[in-house]
Design a protein around this motif. Structure first.
Motif, mmCIF file in Angstrom:
data_model
loop_
_atom_site.group_PDB
_atom_site.id
_atom_site.type_symbol
_atom_site.label_atom_id
_atom_site.label_comp_id
_atom_site.label_asym_id
_atom_site.label_seq_id
_atom_site.Cartn_x
_atom_site.Cartn_y
_atom_site.Cartn_z
ATOM 1 N N SER A 1 1.330 4.371 -4.685
ATOM 2 C CA SER A 1 0.247 3.729 -3.945
ATOM 3 C C SER A 1 -1.080 3.950 -4.669
ATOM 4 N N PHE B 1 -8.155 -1.350 -0.928
ATOM 5 C CA PHE B 1 -7.735 -0.763 0.347
ATOM 6 C C PHE B 1 -8.836 0.083 0.975
ATOM 7 N N SER C 1 0.823 -1.214 0.000
ATOM 8 C CA SER C 1 0.000 0.000 0.000
ATOM 9 C C SER C 1 0.854 1.260 0.000
#
Length: 275
Positions: free
Chosen positions: A248, A261, A222
């Motif tokens: 990211s 995410f 991430s």
């Protein structure tokens, strides 16, 4: 120089959550390759021609991955542990100094050190030269006690100060390892520092990347733009790896695995796994 590497890969994937039961951790994606692809490239970068990989969990998936990789899988019907896998390799390769690494961690430093340590190990009575890492005092690893470059003890860490622990990377002189069948621990039957000479050092300016748990893995992927330069340069040297974007992203899909995410989901083969 080093001809042979063993990549330790036979864990159960329990630290990777529910998806670890389905995909063996060494085959988790990193960009458009698998973590094990990166470890093979790492070993080849250190001149290793013969690469052995032990396997147990999800062995069929490991076989499918390995079919065109020019590596040798050492299947363990019953998992042999961190020591037993070394003895299992000794049945195939003996009287040779080998490199050992873990499939879910990367350790970068001046690799001229390895060449020098290999030569010293060849001339000495030591069974191994292992590499330490310096960890935060709040870490849960055991502490390795060193004296004049020798491993003398492994103890639970007490206090809040930084300390040394074993990185999982090392050189083993298989000719000085007494073969022990079955499952066993690394520091019991391979590097028994109580009865054998085991060298250990902390390299200068090391960079350690740990992908060994779900939290650590997600933290790394991430924050691709925060990967240390030495690792980025290594990755860019792998022709098959797509390194065009180290930024990211909220959602990324690698090797059929989607990481969302925003919603804290990993999607694979029609199923979703929360993290």
């Amino acid at each position: 120089m080093i001809k042979t590497c063993l990549i330790a890969s036979a864990g159960f994937g329990t630290r990777m959550g529910e998806l670890g039961k389905v995909i063996p951790k060494p085959l988790w994606p990193f960009l458009n390759l698998k973590m094990l692809d990166l470890q093979v490239a790492y070993a080849r970068n250190l001149s290793c021609e013969n690469i052995y990989i032990n396997s147990h969990h999800c062995h069929e998936e490991m076989l499918d991955w390995a079919k065109d990789k020019n590596v040798t899988l050492l299947y363990e019907p019953e998992i042999l542990g961190s020591g037993g896998c070394i003895h299992n390799l000794k049945k195939v390769v003996d009287n040779e100094i080998i490199l050992i690494i873990n499939s879910d961690q990367f350790y970068f430093f001046d690799f001229e050190n390895i060449k020098s340590d290999y030569d010293n190990l060849e001339r000495s009575d030591a069974v191994a030269h292992l590499y330490a890492i310096n960890v935060d005092g709040n870490s849960s690893y055991n502490e390795t006690v060193l004296k004049d470059g020798h491993l003398t003890d492994i103890i639970p860490h007490e206090g809040s100060g930084d300390y040394f622990t074993y990185s999982g990377v090392g050189l083993i002189n298989l000719g000085k390892v007494n073969y022990t069948p079955g499952a066993s621990g690394f520091f019991k039957t391979v590097c028994d520092y109580k009865s054998s000479n085991v060298l250990m050092s902390l390299p200068d300016n090391p960079v350690f990347l740990d992908l060994g748990t779900l939290d650590k893995y997600l933290s790394v992927i991430s924050k691709l733009d925060e990967i240390p330069d030495v690792i980025v340069n290594f990755l860019k040297g792998i022709p098959e790896l797509d390194t065009s974007d180290f930024k990211s992203q909220k959602t990324m899909t690698w090797c059929g695995v989607t990481f969302d995410f925003e919603n804290k989901l990993i999607k694979y083969n029609g199923a979703s796994y929360s993290f």
